[in-house]
Enzyme design. Sequence first.
Site, mmCIF file in Angstrom:
data_model
loop_
_atom_site.group_PDB
_atom_site.id
_atom_site.type_symbol
_atom_site.label_atom_id
_atom_site.label_comp_id
_atom_site.label_asym_id
_atom_site.label_seq_id
_atom_site.Cartn_x
_atom_site.Cartn_y
_atom_site.Cartn_z
ATOM 1 N N HIS A 92 -1.356 1.255 7.472
ATOM 2 C CA HIS A 92 -1.891 1.248 6.111
ATOM 3 C C HIS A 92 -1.780 2.634 5.497
ATOM 4 C CE1 HIS A 92 -4.161 -0.170 2.727
ATOM 5 N NE2 HIS A 92 -5.185 0.624 2.956
ATOM 6 N N CYS B 159 0.830 -1.209 0.000
ATOM 7 C CA CYS B 159 0.000 0.000 0.000
ATOM 8 C C CYS B 159 0.862 1.256 0.000
ATOM 9 C CB CYS B 159 -0.971 0.003 1.178
ATOM 10 S SG CYS B 159 -0.166 -0.111 2.790
#
Length: 518
Positions: free
Chosen positions: A464, A153
Site C-alpha cells: 500500500h 493507491c
Amino acid sequence: MPTGELLSPLLLLLLLSRPGLSISSAAVLISSPTSPPVLGRIGVSVKWQKEVFPGIEIDTSQPPIVFKSQLYTLTGVPPERQKIMVKGGILKDDADWSTLGVKDGQKLMMIGTADEIVKAPEKGPVFVEDLPEEEQVVALGHSAGLYNLGNTCYMNSTLQCLHSVPELKSALLSYPDTVRGNGIDQASHNLTLATRNTFGDLDQSVRPVAPLQFLQTLRKKYPQFAQQHNNVYMQQDAEECWTQLVYTLSQTLTSDSSESAVLPMKQLFGIDLVSRVHCAESGEESTETESVYSLKCHISQDVNHLHEGIKHGLKTELEKASPTLGRTAVYTRESRINELPRYLTVQFVRFFWKRESNQKAKILRKVDYPLELDVYEFCSDELKQKLQAPRQMLRDAENAKFGLKAHGKASSSKENEESSSSAGESSSMDIDKAESYLPKKQLTGVYDLVAVLTHKGRSADSGHYVGWVKQDDGKWIEFDDDNPNIRKEEDILKLSGGGDWHMAYICLYKARMAESKS
C-alpha cells in the site's frame, strides 16, 4: 420603607459578584444594625475625563458602593475600576460617609476606563457544513482525499504529493485546452488536462474525489498501468507513475507560456548533472552531462542516512566498450550537480529484481532522512561558487531572526575554502560584484521536506502507498486514499524503514531561497 431596604437585594447581588466578599460581609455593608445612622442626602457633581455629571444624589445612609453603582450607569466604568478622590485619598467601597466630609454641591473627580460596548453580532453562528464547499475547504485546512478505484493507491499518493507544489498548479492553470503545435501528442495533452482537472477538484472539494478521468488517460498514455491479473487491475509502482507523469508534464508545460510567472517543469524539478567517466585500466577519461528529475539514494549495508545514499548514487560503475583496449572495460562515473531545481526529488532505491521469485523485492533497511537537506557537498565546483553569496545571505537572514550579528560577505566557512581552491584566484571582490546583481530570490542548496511518498509491504507491485504532505501552516496530512489524517512532524521521521511499517520511497524537498534586500 427606607430607600436602603429597597436597594438591599440588588446591592447584595452586586456585592456578591465581587471576589473575596462573603454573604455576611455584603449584608453588613448594606443593612447591618451597626451601620451609621441615616444622614440624609447630598448632591454632588462628578468630573470624569472631559465630562461633568451634575446633580448626582448621594444617599449617605448607603455605603459608597451604591454611589459607584450610580456612576457605573452614567459612565460605564465598573466600580472596581473607579478611583474617586475624597478627603484622605481614594473612596473605598465600605467607607463611612460621615468621616469623609463630603458637602452638598461639592465637585468630585473620578478616574477609570469604561468597558467596551459589546455589539451584537451582525450574523448569527455559521456551521462549517453550511458554508459553500470552497469555503469549507479553507476552514478544513487541507484538500480532499482520493477514492481508491481498485489498486490505485500508487496513483493517489503520487497525485497528492505533486499537488503540494503551488507552482505546478499555476503552470497547469495556464495550460490551454487545445493542443499547441509544438509536437505534443494527444495522449500527453489529455493527461496534462486530466492532471489540471484533478488538482482543481482537490482544491474545491471537501469530499473525496474520484480521479476516474486521470486514471483512464494515464492508462491510455502508459498501458503498463492497465495490467490485469484474473480480470483485476494490478498494483503498480508509485515511482514509475511519478516518473512518467513528471516526464509527460515536462513535455507539455514548457516555458513558452504566456504567463511570465509560470515556471517550466525543468526549472521546478530538473537537475543538471556533470559526470566524470574514468577507466582505471585504460586511463580514458571523458565528461558527460545529463538532465534528470530525481536523485537516487542507493541503499546498502553501509548506508544509514540519506546523505550517504545520495553519495553512493552519484558514484557508480558501468561496463562499456573501450576504444583503447578494444574490448569491454569497467568505467567509474562520478557525478556532481551542476544546476538545482526549486523542488528536489529523492528516490530511495528500495526495490530490486529477484530472479528466484521473479518479482521486485524490497530492501527494508532503515535509512534516516532529514527535515532539512543541504546538497552543497554534492554540487560541482562551478555551482558551489554561484551558491556562496546566496548561502551567506541566507545565514545572515536566519541569524538576524535570533538576534545574531551577520558575518558579512566574506566567510571563512568550509564551502568558501573548497570554492577558492577550485576556482583559482577568485577574489572577494568578484563575489561582492556578483552579489550586487543578485535577483531577489536565489537558490542556496538548502531544502525543506514538504512531502513523502511511502510504501508498506514487501513488493513494489503489492502492499500500500500513502502520501504525507506538509501544509502551509506547518502541520502534516497523511493522505491514505480517501481518508486524510492530521499527523505530527515526529510521525514523519518515523517513516525511515526497518520493518513492515510505512517507509519513505520518495521524498520531495522545497528549496529554501535567499532574498536580497535590494
